[in-house]
Design a protein around this motif. Sequence first.
Motif, PDB file in Angstrom:
ATOM      1  N   PRO A  95      63.911  30.944  46.901  1.00 34.88           N
ATOM      2  CA  PRO A  95      63.374  32.250  47.277  1.00 34.88           C
ATOM      3  C   PRO A  95      64.477  33.142  47.835  1.00 34.88           C
ATOM      4  N   LEU A  96      64.204  34.422  47.912  1.00 32.32           N
ATOM      5  CA  LEU A  96      65.194  35.352  48.438  1.00 32.32           C
ATOM      6  C   LEU A  96      65.550  34.981  49.881  1.00 32.32           C
ATOM      7  N   ALA A 102      49.004  25.174  47.794  1.00 31.96           N
ATOM      8  CA  ALA A 102      49.362  26.592  47.804  1.00 31.96           C
ATOM      9  C   ALA A 102      50.460  26.758  48.839  1.00 31.96           C
ATOM     10  N   GLU A 103      50.986  27.967  48.946  1.00 35.47           N
ATOM     11  CA  GLU A 103      52.001  28.225  49.956  1.00 35.47           C
ATOM     12  C   GLU A 103      52.053  29.711  50.270  1.00 35.47           C
ATOM     13  N   TRP A 104      52.299  29.983  51.545  1.00 35.75           N
ATOM     14  CA  TRP A 104      52.541  31.359  51.968  1.00 35.75           C
ATOM     15  C   TRP A 104      54.015  31.677  51.740  1.00 35.75           C
ATOM     16  N   ILE A 105      54.261  32.782  51.072  1.00 44.14           N
ATOM     17  CA  ILE A 105      55.610  33.289  50.830  1.00 44.14           C
ATOM     18  C   ILE A 105      55.719  34.607  51.589  1.00 44.14           C
ATOM     19  N   VAL A 106      56.578  34.650  52.586  1.00 45.38           N
ATOM     20  CA  VAL A 106      56.632  35.821  53.461  1.00 45.38           C
ATOM     21  C   VAL A 106      58.084  36.250  53.648  1.00 45.38           C
ATOM     22  N   ALA A 107      58.398  37.441  53.146  1.00 40.86           N
ATOM     23  CA  ALA A 107      59.727  38.018  53.321  1.00 40.86           C
ATOM     24  C   ALA A 107      59.898  38.490  54.761  1.00 40.86           C
ATOM     25  N   PRO A 108      61.139  38.665  55.223  1.00 42.31           N
ATOM     26  CA  PRO A 108      61.362  39.082  56.614  1.00 42.31           C
ATOM     27  C   PRO A 108      60.581  40.333  57.007  1.00 42.31           C
ATOM     28  N   GLY A 109      60.486  41.305  56.109  1.00 40.75           N
ATOM     29  CA  GLY A 109      59.790  42.543  56.445  1.00 40.75           C
ATOM     30  C   GLY A 109      58.283  42.469  56.331  1.00 40.75           C
ATOM     31  N   ARG A 168      60.516  32.112  43.663  1.00 38.29           N
ATOM     32  CA  ARG A 168      61.480  33.215  43.827  1.00 38.29           C
ATOM     33  C   ARG A 168      60.825  34.549  43.469  1.00 38.29           C
ATOM     34  N   TRP A 169      60.032  34.553  42.403  1.00 35.10           N
ATOM     35  CA  TRP A 169      59.327  35.764  42.006  1.00 35.10           C
ATOM     36  C   TRP A 169      58.353  36.200  43.092  1.00 35.10           C
ATOM     37  N   ALA A 170      57.636  35.261  43.677  1.00 34.46           N
ATOM     38  CA  ALA A 170      56.706  35.590  44.757  1.00 34.46           C
ATOM     39  C   ALA A 170      57.450  36.166  45.953  1.00 34.46           C
ATOM     40  N   SER A 171      58.644  35.639  46.224  1.00 31.86           N
ATOM     41  CA  SER A 171      59.425  36.166  47.343  1.00 31.86           C
ATOM     42  C   SER A 171      59.890  37.585  47.059  1.00 31.86           C
ATOM     43  N   LYS A 172      60.176  37.883  45.810  1.00 35.00           N
ATOM     44  CA  LYS A 172      60.544  39.260  45.435  1.00 35.00           C
ATOM     45  C   LYS A 172      59.367  40.200  45.653  1.00 35.00           C
ATOM     46  N   LEU A 173      58.181  39.788  45.254  1.00 36.35           N
ATOM     47  CA  LEU A 173      56.993  40.622  45.466  1.00 36.35           C
ATOM     48  C   LEU A 173      56.767  40.871  46.953  1.00 36.35           C
TER      49      LEU A 173
END
Length: 337
Positions: A72-73, A88-95, A121-126
């Motif tokens: 992921p990013l 499942a998994e939560w994908i959460v970017a810093p912002g 990685r795609w989910a992290s981009k979203l």
Amino acid sequence: MNSLDWTHRPTDLEFGPAAWQSRLLGGLTAVFVRPVIALLTLVGMVVNRIRPALVQRGRYDIIDPAFRVFRPLPGTEVTPIALPNCPAEWIVAPGARDSDRVIVYFHGSALITLGLNSHRRWASKLSAETGARVLNVGYRLAPQAMIEEAVSDGLDAYRLVLASGVDPQKVVFAGDSAGGLIAADTTLAARDTGLPVPAAQVLLSALTSSDMNLKYNAMRESRDVLFPFMAVKYIYTVFATKNGTHPVPQMPTEADLHGIGPTLLQIGTNEMLRNDSFALADALREAGVPVWVQVWDQAMHMFQLSFDVNPDARKAVAEIVAFFEYATTQQPGEVAS
């Protein structure tokens, strides 16, 4: 781009000419990946003719762990969770850590393969671009499970989101390829079970119709650089209906679509499923559902996932972000028709 700009945009848009990176990616896929899929399909057809039970016992998601190499990013938090019948998994970017908005994402799978790793990685981009938390759903796959069971997993994911206090008008379902089918079907299942429908749907290169003529005609107009026609027909016949022993699943194009949220459809010209999106758009408009169709020149199936190297994919992401902002800032009854 604000919501007003979006609602006044044309509902059908073509993007092009294709970037050289997009054309190169399609060419390399046609040379190196498509023949492998064709060969595997031929092998599967032979085995299915001789020992169909063996095919139905197969696990085709065993390739997903290899996709862990695509991280992921940077800074993304990944939190695994267990739904009643799938991971499942939560994908959460810093912002996005304090965001009140959620994308429930259903990975592409051809109904039988890939998983959380392939789309992390795609989910992290979203998450990074939309500022929303993403729930990446590892729904059950064929042949161990049918489409209805995958949709049940989608409902479990949605109930988890709602139970955490998230406003359904801040939730968007999204998915690519077969995941787009599961996203659309989960929206309809939520409506039919009395749950509030999510704010919107984002369907990328989505499988939405059982009509093989749509796919064959699309292939005749422009060659699919990833899938040969026989591969799509094989997957549908062998796995979606278990060699004709299971009822043909109802597809979104054949369903009652009234009462669901606005929908964004993105497709490439070089993919067999593009006519599925046109058919779904017609059905949505007949049901009074706002829908936008975006067609990307010479783009291949699920081209958005190539955002690291493909400027056309990054432009498509920007369009998704604009639609997401529109969909999650409108109040019920304010969406444009």
